[in-house]
Write an enzyme that holds these catalytic residues in place. Structure first.
Site, short mmCIF file in Angstrom:
data_model
loop_
_atom_site.label_atom_id
_atom_site.label_comp_id
_atom_site.label_asym_id
_atom_site.label_seq_id
_atom_site.Cartn_x
_atom_site.Cartn_y
_atom_site.Cartn_z
N LYS A 126 0.86 -1.15 0.00
CA LYS A 126 -0.01 0.08 0.13
C LYS A 126 0.87 1.21 0.01
CE LYS A 126 -2.05 -1.17 3.91
NZ LYS A 126 -1.55 -2.50 4.22
N THR A 127 1.83 1.18 0.82
CA THR A 127 2.62 2.56 1.18
C THR A 127 3.21 2.81 -0.22
OG1 THR A 127 2.92 2.21 3.39
CG2 THR A 127 4.52 3.54 2.21
N GLU A 171 -3.43 5.98 1.28
CA GLU A 171 -3.41 4.55 1.80
C GLU A 171 -4.36 4.15 2.78
OE1 GLU A 171 -0.19 2.06 4.38
OE2 GLU A 171 0.60 3.79 3.29
#
Length: 762
Positions: A126-127, A171
Site C-alpha cells: 500500500k505504502t 493509503e
C-alpha cells in the site's frame, strides 16, 4: 460525532482547535500535517518525541509529552489512534469532558471527502503504491494531496494538503475494518488474503469489508488480476479494470527483467503496447505495483510519457527495501515486511542484487499474527541463508502463552531451513547477524516494529569496521566474535570488534586511533587468567597472533619473540636450542603478551625474571624499548603495561641439555596434572593472602565442588573454578562472591581476585 459533523468540522473554512492523541505515530503525524495544511490550530500528545514531531512543531503543532489530562482542554475535536485506549489520561479526560472524539481513519475519510479520493488498499504494497501514485500524478501536474504510511523522501513528507488540486491519494488501512469509511472516486486493490485475524473472524469477514469499499467507489476499481483474493472480490464489479502479469489483464506487464535492484518492463493495454518502463526500486512485486499507478494515471488522462518519466525518478518509501548501508564488502537493507507474503517477496528481491548470501534479522509483529501464520512464516524464509528471529513486537497486544520468536524458528526448522536462530533481545540481534557476516553478504532487517534500529546499529558497526581496517592496514577484523571461543574458561560474550593486526606499526596506528576517538581498547592473548562478562566487550579487542607478533628468533641463550608466541611454543624453542630456564612455561596456557602484562609465573619463576628487553607502544602509538630495571615490576602486576602495550621481548635462559630440560618439564607437568584441574578454567581465581594459600583456605572452608549453575570449585585445587559445560560469567561471579563472603565471615580474610574480570553484563 457523525461522519457529516466530522467532515464539516475538519473541512469548513472556519479553523478549529483539534488535538491528536498519539500524534507521533506515522499515521497520526500524517493527519496532523493535513490539518495544519487546512489551517486548523493543531495540538498533539504522545509518550515519545520523534523527528517527525519536530518537523510538525516547525509547522505549528503544539506538542505535549507525555500524555496528560490538561492537553485536551480547549480542543473542539479529539482524534485518537487505534493504539489509544481507556486509561490514557488525555483520552479519559476528553471522555469526561464530553469532547467530540474521532478515530484516525474517520478523520482521514472526512478530509478526503472534500476531494476526489483515490484509496490504495490491500495487505501488502500500500505504502509504495500510494507513494508512486501521488508522485506520478504530481509529475503530471494534477497537484494531488496525499497521505501515506511512511516517510517518502521524494514526496517530502508522508502527508500533504494542496488546496489547488482536485485529487487525494490515500493509503487505506484495512487492519481495523475502517476501509468502509471511505467513499472514494477510484480504488486500487492490490491483494487480499488472511491477515489481521486479531480483528477479523475469517477471510469472509475481510472480503466483506473490501466489497463494501468497492461498492462505495463511484469511479473505477483497479485490481491485481494475479492475486486470487483481489480477483475474487473485484472482478465482477461493473467498473473494474484489471492489471498484472497474466494475459487476461487489461493493463499487462511483459518482458520483465529485474537486476541490480532495478526493473525494466513493457506495458500494454488491451493487447496494445504502450511502451517501456524503467523502475529504480527493486522487485517484481513493485513492478506490478507500479502498473497499478500506470493504469490509474492513464485512466484519468495522464500521458504515458509523463508516467514513465515520473516512475523512473521514483526512489521509494522509508523502510521499503531501503538500502541503509552499501560498501564493497556488505550491503544492509531495511524493510517493513512483516507478513509471510511480504517477507518472501522481499527475500526474492534481495536475491536479484548479485550478492553472495542473504542474512535476515526478523522481528515478528503481534502475537496473534505469529500464532495464526506460524506455518506460513516457516516457509517464507526459504531464500535466506541465515535467519535470526527476535521476540515479538506486541503492538499493544498481550502475550499469548507459548507464542514467541521461537515459534517461528521451530516452524522454519520444521520446514527444512538449515540456519534459524532465536535471539530474544532485539538489542542484540544485530550482533548475531554480524558474527556470521562475510564479504559479499546482503543483510536484511525485517519487521514492522523497531527492528530497523538493529539495521542502523549494524550499519554503524560496519562503517567503523571499515575505518579500523583502513587505519590498521593488513590484518583481519570480525564483528561480535564470541569471546567464549578465545578464553581458556570457554566463557564470555562477544567482542564488538575482534581485531588481528599483522604488523607492529599497524597495531600502533590502531592504538592511537582508538585513544583519539575514545574507542575502548583491550589486548587479549590466549584468554587465560581472564573472565569476560556475558555482555561481552564494547569497542576493540586486539588479538596479537599474526605476522610480527608470531615471529621468534634464537640468539645464543636468548629468544626474541612477539607477544603472540605461546609459552608452550617458547618452551619447545628453548628445548630445541638447548636453552634451560624455560621449562616452567610448558604448562602455562597463555602467550607471552599475557605473561608480560601480569608477570605470570610458575615453579617459583616469574616472566620478568628472564626478560632482557621489552618492546612496547604507548597510547599515542609511539614505540619504545626498555629493560626491566627501567620499569616498576611486582608480583602478578606490571603497572606500566596497564596503559602501554607489549609488542615483543627478549628473554634469557641458560645453557642446558635436552635430557635435563625434559626431566624438569616432566616433573612440572606431573605436578600440574596432580594439582590442577584439566577442565576448562581461567587459572587461579584469587591472589594468595599472606596468612594462607587461597586454594588451601577454600578447601578448609569446605567449598570444593561447590557450584553455581555450570560453574564449580574444582575438587583438585580450591583456587580453580571450572566450567562443567554451559557455565556463564554470571555463574562464576556469583560463585566468586560466595567464596569471598564465606572467607570474610568465617576467617576474617579478604580474598582478592587474581583473574582479570572485564566486560559488561547482559
Amino acid at each position: 460525532m457523525t461522519a457529516a459533523e466530522l467532515r464539516q468540522a475538519l473541512t469548513a473554512p472556519t479553523p478549529k482547535h483539534i488535538h491528536l492523541i498519539g500524534v507521533a505515530g506515522s499515521g497520526m503525524s500524517g493527519i496532523a500535517a493535513l490539518l495544519l495544511g487546512l489551517g486548523h490550530k493543531v495540538s498533539g500528545s504522545d509518550k515519545v518525541h520523534t523527528t517527525e514531531v519536530e518537523r510538525l512543531i516547525k509547522k505549528g503543532l503544539a506538542f505535549h509529552c507525555p500524555h496528560s489530562s490538561g492537553c485536551v482542554h480547549g480542543a473542539d475535536v479529539i482524534i485518537y489512534s487505534s493504539a489509544i485506549k481507556a486509561g490514557n489520561p488525555a483520552y479519559d479526560e476528553a471522555v469526561r469532558l464530553g469532547l467530540p472524539l474521532a478515530r484516525r481513519a474517520d478523520a482521514l475519510a472526512a478530509i478526503m471527502d472534500s476531494k476526489k479520493g483515490i484509496v490504495v488498499c490491500g495487505m501488502h504494497g500500500k505504502t509504495t503504491t500510494s507513494a508512486m501514485t501521488a508522485h506520478v500524478l504530481r509529475a503530471g501536474g494534477f497537484k494531488p494531496c496525499h497521505y501515506v504510511g511512511a516517510e517518502i523522501p521524494i514526496l517530502g513528507t508522508n502527508a500533504r494538503w494542496d488546496s489547488e488540486g482536485e485529487w487525494f491519494v490515500a493509503e487505506g488501512d484495512e487492519s481495523d475494518g475502517t476501509l468502509i469509511n471511505y467513499h472514494p472516486e477510484h480504488a486500487i486493490v492490490l491483494n487480499i488474503e488472511p491477515e489481521h485475524l486479531d480483528f477479523y473472524k475469517d477471510l469472509a469477514a475481510i472480503d466483506a469489508v473490501y466489497k463494501r469499499l468497492i461498492n462505495q467507489t463511484s469511479g473505477k476499481v483497479f485490481y491485481c488480476a494475479d492475486d486470487d483474493g483481489a480477483r475474487r472480490v473485484c472482478a465482477s464489479h461493473p467498473r473494474a479494470i484489471s492489471y498484472g502479469l497474466g494475459a487476461e489483464s487489461r493493463y499487462r506487464i511483459t518482458n520483465l527483467t529485474t537486476e541490480n535492484f532495478k526493473s525494466r518492463f513493457s506495458v500494454s493495454k488491451d493487447g496494445k503496447t504502450l511502451g517501456e518502463v524503467v523502475l529504480n526500486i527493486p522487485g517484481a512485486h513493485n513492478a506490478v505495483n507500479a502498473l497499478a499507478s500506470i493504469a490509474l494515471a492513464s485512466e484519468i488522462g495522464q500521458s504515458f510519457e509523463s508516467i514513465v518519466s515520473a516512475l523512473e525518478s521514483f526512489r521509494g518509501a522509508k523502510r521499503r527495501f531501503e538500502i541503509i548501508h552499501e560498501s564493497p564488502r556488505q550491503t544492509i537493507v531495511d524493510d517493513y515486511g512483516h507478513h509471510p507474503t511480504e517477507i518472501a517477496a522481499t527475500l526474492a528481491t534481495a536475491r536479484t542484487g548479485g550478492h553472495g548470501r542473504v542474512i535476515a534479522m526478523f522481528q515478528p509483529h503481534r502475537y496473534t499474527r505469529t500464532q495464526a501464520l506460524k506455518d506460513e512464516f516457516g516457509k517464507a524464509f526459504a531464500l535466506a541463508d541465515h535467519v535470526f528471529v527476535s521476540d515479538i513486537y506486541p503492538a499493544s497486544e498481550k502475550p499469548i502463552p507459548g507464542i514467541s520468536g521461537q515459534t517461528i524458528v521451530d516452524a522454519m526448522v520444521a520446514a527444512g531451513h538449515a540456519s534459524a536462530t532465536h535471539v530474544p533481545e532485539i538489542s542484540r540481534i544485530h550482533e548475531a547477524a554480524a558474527s556470521v557476516a562475510e564479504d559479499g553478504d546482503l543483510l536484511l532487517s525485517l519487521g514492522a516494529g523497531n527492528i530497523h534500529e538493529a539495521g542502523q546499529r549494524l550499519a554503524q558497526d560496519l562503517k567503523m569496521r571499515d575505518t579500523l581496517q583502513s587505519v590498521m592496514g593488513q590484518g583481519r577484523i570480525k564483528l561480535y566474535e564470541p569471546l567464549s571461543k578465545h578464553t581458556t574458561m570457554r566463557i564470555g560474550g562477544p567482542a564488538q570488534f575482534w581485531v588481528e593486526p599483522e604488523s607492529e606499526e599497524g597495531f600502533a596506528d590502531l592504538v592511537r586511533h582508538c585513544f583519539d576517538e575514545n574507542i575502548p581498547l583491550m589486548v587479549m592473548g590466549r584468554g587465560s587468567n581472564l573472565l569476560v562478562r556475558d555482555g561481552g566487550l564494547p569497542g576493540v579487542v586486539a588479538h596479537l597472533s599474526r605476522g610480527d607478533f608470531q615471529r621468534h628468533e634464537v640468539n645464543g641463550t636468548e629468544i626474541t619473540a612477539g607477544v603472540g608466541v605461546k609459552f608452550k611454543q617458547l618452551s619447545a624453542l628453548a628445548r630445541t636450542a638447548n636453552i634451560a630456564g624455560f621449562e616452567w612455561m610448558e604448562g602455562i596456557p597463555g602467550n607471552l603478551g599475557g605473561g608480560l602484562r601480569m608477570n605470570a609465573g610458575a615453579m617459583g619463576i616469574q616472566t620478568f625474571d628472564q626478560v632482557v628487553r621489552l618492546r612496547f607502544c604507548d597510547q599515542d602509538g609511539n614505540i619504545f624499548t626498555r629493560t626491566p630495571a627501567e620499569m616498576d615490576i611486582h608480583y602478578r602486576s606490571v603497572p606500566m603495561l596497564r596503559t602501554n602495550y607489549a609488542l615483543s621481548a627478549v628473554i634469557a635462559g641458560k645453557p642446558g641439555t635436552q635430557a635435563e630440560i625434559d626431566t624438569t618439564i616432566a616433573e612440572s607437568v606431573a605436578k600440574r596434572r596432580s594439582s590442577q584441574p584439566v577442565a576448562a578454567s581461567a587459572g587461579c581465581i584469587f591472589k594468595n593472602p599472606s596468612a594462607i594459600p587461597a586454594g588451601k583456605l577454600i578447601e578448609e572452608l569446605g567449598l570444593k565442588n561447590f557450584s553455581v549453575g555450570g560453574a564449580r570449585v574444582s575438587e583438585i585445587h580450591g583456587n580453580f573454578i571450572v566450567n562443567d559445560g554451559g557455565a556463564t560469567s554470571a555463574d562464576v561471579l556469583t560463585l566468586i562472591k560466595e567464596i569471598q563472603t564465606s572467607a570474610e565471615r568465617t576467617r576474617g580474610i579478604h580474598l582478592e581476585t587474581e583473574v582479570q574480570i572485564v566486560g559488561v553484563d547482559l
